[in-house]
Scaffold this motif. Structure first.
Motif, PDB file in Angstrom:
ATOM      1  N   ALA A 251      -0.161   1.318  -1.662  1.00  0.00           N
ATOM      2  CA  ALA A 251       0.007  -0.046  -2.187  1.00  0.00           C
ATOM      3  C   ALA A 251      -0.344  -0.142  -3.665  1.00  0.00           C
ATOM      4  O   ALA A 251       0.316  -0.841  -4.427  1.00  0.00           O
ATOM      5  CB  ALA A 251      -0.844  -1.011  -1.368  1.00  0.00           C
TER       6      ALA A 251
ATOM      7  N   ASP B 149      -4.429   0.197   1.899  1.00  0.00           N
ATOM      8  CA  ASP B 149      -3.295  -0.569   1.379  1.00  0.00           C
ATOM      9  C   ASP B 149      -3.499  -2.075   1.577  1.00  0.00           C
ATOM     10  O   ASP B 149      -3.272  -2.862   0.648  1.00  0.00           O
ATOM     11  CB  ASP B 149      -2.012  -0.077   2.072  1.00  0.00           C
ATOM     12  CG  ASP B 149      -1.801   1.412   1.838  1.00  0.00           C
ATOM     13  OD1 ASP B 149      -1.683   1.813   0.673  1.00  0.00           O
ATOM     14  OD2 ASP B 149      -1.783   2.182   2.818  1.00  0.00           O
TER      15      ASP B 149
ATOM     16  N   THR C 158       4.094   3.470   2.694  1.00  0.00           N
ATOM     17  CA  THR C 158       2.807   3.802   2.066  1.00  0.00           C
ATOM     18  C   THR C 158       2.440   5.267   2.271  1.00  0.00           C
ATOM     19  O   THR C 158       1.556   5.776   1.595  1.00  0.00           O
ATOM     20  CB  THR C 158       1.675   2.912   2.618  1.00  0.00           C
ATOM     21  OG1 THR C 158       1.589   3.124   4.032  1.00  0.00           O
ATOM     22  CG2 THR C 158       1.910   1.450   2.328  1.00  0.00           C
TER      23      THR C 158
ATOM     24  N   SER D 198       1.045  -3.771   5.813  1.00  0.00           N
ATOM     25  CA  SER D 198       1.160  -2.446   5.178  1.00  0.00           C
ATOM     26  C   SER D 198       1.717  -1.483   6.203  1.00  0.00           C
ATOM     27  O   SER D 198       1.174  -1.371   7.310  1.00  0.00           O
ATOM     28  CB  SER D 198      -0.212  -1.939   4.729  1.00  0.00           C
ATOM     29  OG  SER D 198      -0.796  -2.838   3.834  1.00  0.00           O
TER      30      SER D 198
END
Ligand SMILES: Cc1cc2nc3c(=O)[nH]c(=O)nc-3n(C[C@H](O)[C@H](O)[C@H](O)COP(=O)(O)O)c2cc1C
Length: 185
Positions: free
Chosen positions: A164, A15, A159, A124
């Motif tokens: 992402a 991500d 996530t 992330s």
């Protein structure tokens, strides 16, 4: 414009890396990407050599980053959230900025100089936004040690469900932040 990115994720197509790659495409100038998991850099051992000298006692790949501190215009810290913090290897890597704290604060060296820079924080997280307050605070402290003012945060959350690359909210955030860095020259 020169931008240093310190990436604290071990995932080569993860991500954080997705955000980094998208941002890199939108930024002007030269990009220097350091993946801290690939670096041979030891953590600070609080030996206190820097309490006396303008240097670090440990001689390793960190010298690359030290050399860039008065050269780059921007520093971007990028990390996955681990246990509601920045990743351990990123914290370990930046612990070596302690030499600057020692020179500037502990020794109050009148000759201390650190180029003012602009910064960005990329995060992330597997879970939700409630995780981000602490790592953002930590990232700002780290950027402050190298005279870097954070212009903002780009975060992708949840996530675990939406990686992402499928996060539709990221495009605009990346465009906006890139514009900010590009225009702040
Ligand atoms: C050891 C470990 C600890 C984690 N702790 C958290 C956490 O506290 N909060 C959270 O939201 N996600 C947590 N995650 C999930 C990661 O933050 C998430 O998968 C992230 O998107 C990975 O980013 P990357 O692909 O850039 O490495 C953790 C993952 C690992 C491996």
């Amino acid at each position: 414009m020169k931008t240093l990115i310190l990436n604290g994720s071990p995932r080569k197509n993860g991500d954080s890396r997705f955000i980094i790659d998208a941002l890199t495409k939108a930024l002007k100038g030269e990009i220097i990407l350091i993946n801290v998991y690939d670096e041979k850099v030891s953590p600070c051992i609080d030996c206190r050599y820097c309490w006396k000298e303008n240097d670090c006692a440990i001689k390793d790949d960190m010298s690359k980053t030290y050399d860039l501190m008065n050269e780059v215009d921007n520093v971007i810290l990028s990390s996955p959230i681990y246990f509601s913090e920045l990743s351990g290897p990123l914290l370990s890597y930046v612990s070596r900025f302690q030499r600057y704290y020692a020179q500037k604060v502990l020794r109050a060296d009148p000759n201390f100089y650190m180029k003012p820079k602009k910064g960005l924080i990329l995060l992330s997280a597997g879970d939700d936004l409630s995780n981000l307050e602490r790592p953002i605070k930590t990232a700002k402290i780290i950027l402050g040690m190298i005279n870097t003012k954070s212009l903002g945060v780009i975060a992708t959350v949840q996530t675990n469900e939406i990686p992402a690359k499928e996060d539709k909210t990221l495009d605009q955030k990346i465009i906006d932040m890139a514009k900010l860095l590009n225009s702040a020259e």
